[in-house]
Design an enzyme around this catalytic site. Structure first.
Site, PDB file in Angstrom:
ATOM      1  CG  HIS A 162       0.556  -3.995  -2.570  1.00  0.00           C
ATOM      2  ND1 HIS A 162       0.547  -2.673  -2.955  1.00  0.00           N
ATOM      3  CD2 HIS A 162       1.657  -4.150  -1.775  1.00  0.00           C
ATOM      4  CE1 HIS A 162       1.584  -2.040  -2.405  1.00  0.00           C
ATOM      5  NE2 HIS A 162       2.267  -2.919  -1.690  1.00  0.00           N
ATOM      6  CG  ASP A 179       4.941  -0.635  -1.041  1.00  0.00           C
ATOM      7  OD1 ASP A 179       3.717  -0.480  -0.879  1.00  0.00           O
ATOM      8  OD2 ASP A 179       5.758  -0.607  -0.102  1.00  0.00           O
TER       9      ASP A 179
END
Length: 361
Positions: free
Chosen positions: A333, A132
């Site tokens: 994610h 991320d």
């Protein structure tokens, strides 16, 4: 900025409580306890495992809103496999300092923090691993501090060259004022909304995806449809979220979610949000940087990530000569937590091929 080594008594007591709590939760992760280093004008909490060998160490960089804790599985298992691992709570997070100035969170500072971490630990070079926002940071290390970087491993976050247009202006035009990165730019509203009920915020975020159709992915490629929920509209999603009616599965067991909740209840989210508030500054300051990565790199993509889908990593070969890829099926994610064993195995196998001297036998 406050003196990192002269904390008020109340904050020292809070910090000791957090350390004790962390040690309780982390008791199964042998040898992975926080220590502190001084780097780039801040005090940084670092979780260290294993001992340095003849090759590069591994430095793991978390995203938003996460902590060094996000890499607990990789730190434990890779250290047992013979690697030296450094996992910081990065600037603004966890037990690391949280400067007041927004400008203190630009990429120049985030990268300088990591270079200083290597200095403090006596490490010449490292393979930097990022997920991320941590992926943005580790790609930046290869551009700003190439002499300290042996390789890059990125989870979900692709390397992209500097865009020709300032990014926030572009997001506003294509994705609207309610797109979460645009919402984050104003200091205050997002900070308050996310901190109002930290358990609700973290519970909403740390869930496994349920949609696997192509239409559910690639959310950055188009504006959300009228009246349809979108992961880009975090403000509306937080306001409407009802945990009892959420069909998605939790990623974390309760005691691990508790650790995130207790940490962000103490720190708030402003430190991490300030990373986003430097998007324009980072773009302006990167004009002189190269647009190529000259170290061995591994790109790990996740099939069901709605924010950073595999398609976002297409074409990276144009900018990286030595690039390997690994695709993780059925993963959203939060890759290193959702698919911990596969991520660890992929990193270990790649390190053994590229840097066989890094593992102490």
């Amino acid at each position: 900025m406050r003196d990192a080594f002269a904390l008020p008594a109340a904050e020292l007591a809070t910090e000791r409580t957090c350390l004790t709590r962390k040690q309780q939760i982390m008791s199964e992760f042998e040898g992975w306890n926080p220590s502190f280093v001084e780097t780039n004008g801040i005090r940084m909490a670092v979780h260290e495992a294993g001992t340095p060998g003849d090759g590069p160490s591994l430095v793991f960089c978390h995203g938003f809103p996460e902590l060094g804790f996000s890499w607990r599985n990789q730190a434990r298992d890779l250290a047992k496999a013979g690697f030296h691992v450094l996992v910081p709570d990065q600037r603004g997070y966890g037990l690391t300092d949280r400067p007041e100035e927004v400008e203190a969170y630009d990429l120049d500072n985030l990268n300088a923090d990591l270079a200083g971490l290597l200095d403090a630990k006596g490490v010449e070079k490292a393979v930097f691993v990022g997920h991320d926002w941590g992926g943005v940071v580790v790609w930046g290390m290869a551009l700003r501090h190439p002499d300290r970087v042996a390789g890059i491993i990125a989870l979900n976050t692709p390397f992209t060259p500097r865009p020709p247009v300032e990014p926030i202006t572009m997001m506003k035009e294509h994705l609207g004022e309610d797109m979460y990165v645009v919402w984050f730019q104003q200091r205050g509203p997002a900070d308050q909304a996310m901190a109002e009920d930290v358990r609700k915020t973290m519970s909403m975020l740390f869930k496994r995806p349920v949609e696997s159709s192509p239409e559910a992915l690639g959310v950055f490629s188009k504006a959300p449809e009228e009246g349809k929920a979108s992961p880009l509209h975090l403000k509306a999603a937080l306001a409407a979220y009802d945990a009892a009616s959420d069909p998605r599965e939790d990623i974390l067991p309760p005691e691990e979610l508790d650790f995130y909740v207790e940490t962000f209840e103490r720190t708030g989210f402003t430190g991490g949000l300030n990373w986003y508030r430097n998007a324009t500054r980072n773009w302006e300051n990167s004009e002189h940087l190269p647009n190529r990565i000259d170290v061995p790199s591994l790109m790990i993509t996740s099939e069901l990530d709605p924010y950073l889908p595999p398609a976002a990593a297409e074409g990276m070969e144009r900018f990286i000569d030595d690039l390997d890829r690994h695709f993780i099926k059925g993963c959203g994610h939060w890759t290193q937590q959702e698919k911990a064993e596969e991520v660890t195995q992929t990193i270990q196998e790649w390190m053994d091929r590229k840097f066989p001297e890094a593992r102490r036998k």
